[in-house]
Design an enzyme around this catalytic site. Structure first.
Site, short mmCIF file in Angstrom:
data_model
loop_
_atom_site.label_atom_id
_atom_site.label_comp_id
_atom_site.label_asym_id
_atom_site.label_seq_id
_atom_site.Cartn_x
_atom_site.Cartn_y
_atom_site.Cartn_z
NE ARG A 234 -2.65 -3.11 -9.87
CZ ARG A 234 -2.27 -3.62 -8.83
NH1 ARG A 234 -1.42 -4.62 -9.55
NH2 ARG A 234 -2.55 -3.82 -7.85
CG ASP A 258 3.38 -10.54 -13.50
OD1 ASP A 258 3.01 -11.76 -13.96
OD2 ASP A 258 2.87 -9.76 -12.23
CD GLU A 263 -4.26 -8.17 -14.56
OE1 GLU A 263 -3.22 -7.68 -15.19
OE2 GLU A 263 -4.30 -8.22 -13.45
CG HIS A 295 -1.33 -9.63 -11.62
ND1 HIS A 295 -2.46 -8.65 -11.79
CD2 HIS A 295 -0.82 -9.41 -10.54
CE1 HIS A 295 -2.14 -7.83 -11.08
NE2 HIS A 295 -1.08 -8.27 -10.10
P1 NAD Z 1 5.45 2.56 -4.06
O1 NAD Z 1 4.32 3.07 -3.56
O2 NAD Z 1 6.24 2.06 -2.87
O3 NAD Z 1 6.20 3.12 -5.08
C1 NAD Z 1 5.62 3.50 -6.20
C2 NAD Z 1 6.51 4.78 -6.59
O4 NAD Z 1 5.90 5.50 -7.68
C3 NAD Z 1 6.68 5.78 -5.54
O5 NAD Z 1 8.04 6.17 -5.56
C4 NAD Z 1 5.99 7.19 -6.36
O6 NAD Z 1 6.52 8.41 -6.05
C5 NAD Z 1 6.15 6.74 -7.85
N1 NAD Z 1 5.21 7.48 -8.68
C6 NAD Z 1 3.92 7.96 -8.43
N2 NAD Z 1 3.41 8.44 -9.59
C7 NAD Z 1 4.53 8.38 -10.54
C8 NAD Z 1 4.47 8.97 -11.85
N3 NAD Z 1 3.59 9.60 -12.36
N4 NAD Z 1 5.56 9.12 -12.49
C9 NAD Z 1 6.79 8.21 -11.84
N5 NAD Z 1 6.69 7.62 -10.73
C10 NAD Z 1 5.45 8.12 -9.79
O7 NAD Z 1 4.80 1.22 -4.47
P2 NAD Z 1 5.44 -0.32 -4.66
O8 NAD Z 1 5.21 -1.14 -3.58
O9 NAD Z 1 6.78 0.03 -5.11
O10 NAD Z 1 4.61 -1.03 -6.08
C11 NAD Z 1 4.62 -0.60 -7.13
C12 NAD Z 1 3.23 -1.09 -8.01
O11 NAD Z 1 3.63 -2.25 -8.35
C13 NAD Z 1 2.08 -0.98 -7.25
O12 NAD Z 1 1.45 0.44 -7.63
C14 NAD Z 1 1.57 -2.17 -7.92
O13 NAD Z 1 0.61 -1.53 -9.09
C15 NAD Z 1 2.41 -3.10 -8.54
N6 NAD Z 1 2.22 -4.25 -7.99
C16 NAD Z 1 2.14 -5.30 -8.80
C17 NAD Z 1 2.20 -6.64 -8.15
C18 NAD Z 1 2.17 -7.93 -9.24
O14 NAD Z 1 2.13 -8.91 -8.45
N7 NAD Z 1 2.47 -7.64 -10.39
C19 NAD Z 1 2.41 -7.09 -6.84
C20 NAD Z 1 2.45 -5.82 -6.07
C21 NAD Z 1 2.73 -4.48 -6.42
#
Ligand code: NAD
Length: 331
Positions: A234, A258, A263, A295
């Protein structure tokens, strides 16, 4: 079972229509995003379907709640744009698609790394113009480099696995270490240690109050000089103005994003005939070592199909009065 879809693109329509075949769901597709202005369009619909850049704040929620709307089906994983406290207060339930294709995002992050490193975008244009010089395309071997993964959830783990395949050393930072990463040999370290020892840092944690501007001027000051930063998570995880400072000083050697903190007014639209008003974004575009995609990390056929299928399931549960398997609740 009528559902209003906001911010509809042709691909949303195609995948949602296919996934809902044989169900009672009837879509009403709106092209505009959900905002304070468009929110009254939701009034006749019990459920609405939204995406990452829809505005789902206090004001918008109160407008939609004044009509029939009682459910928001997010067709994405992130929900940082939803004011969950207000939704709860108004009796609006929120469901999301927690995982669709984590591969899509992890693979895109790797694509950003390879493109920044080996400059495929420049090579593509040069060769098409009959310029076969390779000067200025010098890269480095990924093998043996140290990659820091911030957030080792679904996407971060896959990303780590791919980078392990390249022969990289892995550092990781997460509040909840993942066994899959330690099995790969990843070393969980403090954030400072990760920042100071990684050649490449990739962000895969969610945007939360605790992670907003995780990469700020102070963090940038702790980087290994010339490090590469990748953000497919994000936009607001990075303080963009601080990143510009880091790029100017050389402390950041490459930036691949991305997502961008402002955005919402730019991405997902064709702005090629519009003067960009965002000077911070415009400055970013001037660096030769910055790569921005709009994105699109999630944007694979597999992901869109999974998003549509789970969104349909979420909506069917709501209309059937069942518990929502993927409900997002206030902590
Ligand atoms: P997920 O919930 O499986 O993993 C997120 C991880 O971040 C978890 O292991 C959690 O413990 C960790 N976390 C939480 N707070 C934290 C902190 N303060 N410091 C360090 N780590 C921390 O999520 P995911 O499915 O792996 O997705 C990750 C992110 O990717 C989503 O939150 C979303 O914002 C982003 N995303 C982007 C796109 C895109 O098209 N660009 C698409 C899907 C998801």
């Amino acid at each position: 079972m009528k559902v209003a879809v906001f911010g509809t693109k042709s691909y949303d329509r195609q995948f949602l229509e296919t996934a809902s075949q044989g169900t009672e769901l009837r879509w009403h597709f709106f092209e505009p995003r959900l905002t304070e202005t468009t929110a009254p369009l939701a009034h006749p619909f019990e459920a609405i379907c939204c995406f990452v850049n829809d505005t789902i704040n206090d004001e918008v929620l109160r407008i939609v709640a004044a009509g029939k709307t009682r459910m928001i089906a997010m067709r994405c994983a992130g929900y940082n744009n939803v004011d969950l406290n207000i939704a709860k207060e108004l009796g609006i339930r929120v469901a999301r698609v927690p995982a669709y294709s984590p591969y899509a995002v992890a693979e895109h992050a790797v694509g950003l790394i390879l493109t920044l490193n080996r400059k495929y975008h420049k090579a593509y244009n040069r060769v098409r113009e009959g310029n076969f010089s390779i000067e200025g395309l010098l890269g480095f071997d990924l093998h043996g480099r140290t990659v820091g993964v911030i957030g080792t959830g679904k996407i971060g783990q896959l990303f780590a696995k791919i980078m392990h395949g390249f022969g990289c050393e892995l550092l990781a930072y997460d509040l909840h270490p993942a066994e899959e990463c330690t099995k790969l040999g990843a070393k969980y370290v403090s954030l400072d240690e990760l920042l100071g020892n990684s050649d490449i840092i990739s962000l895969h944690c969610p945007l939360l109050p605790a992670t907003k501007h995780l990469i700020d001027a102070e963090a940038i000051g702790k980087l290994k000089p010339g490090a590469m930063i990748i953000n497919t998570s994000r936009g607001a995880l990075i303080d963009t103005k601080a990143a510009i400072g880091g790029l100017k000083s050389g402390q950041i050697g490459y930036l691949g994003i991305d997502v961008y903190e402002e955005e919402a007014d730019l991405f997902f639209e064709n702005k090629s005939e519009t003067v960009i008003q965002d000077d911070v974004f415009a400055r970013l575009m001037t660096f030769p070592n910055v790569l921005v995609t709009g994105h699109q990390a999630f944007f694979t056929e597999n992901a869109l199909q999974a998003i549509a299928e789970v969104t349909v399931e979420n909506l069917e549960e709501f209309f059937a009065g069942k518990a929502l398997t993927r409900e997002v609740k206030v902590d």
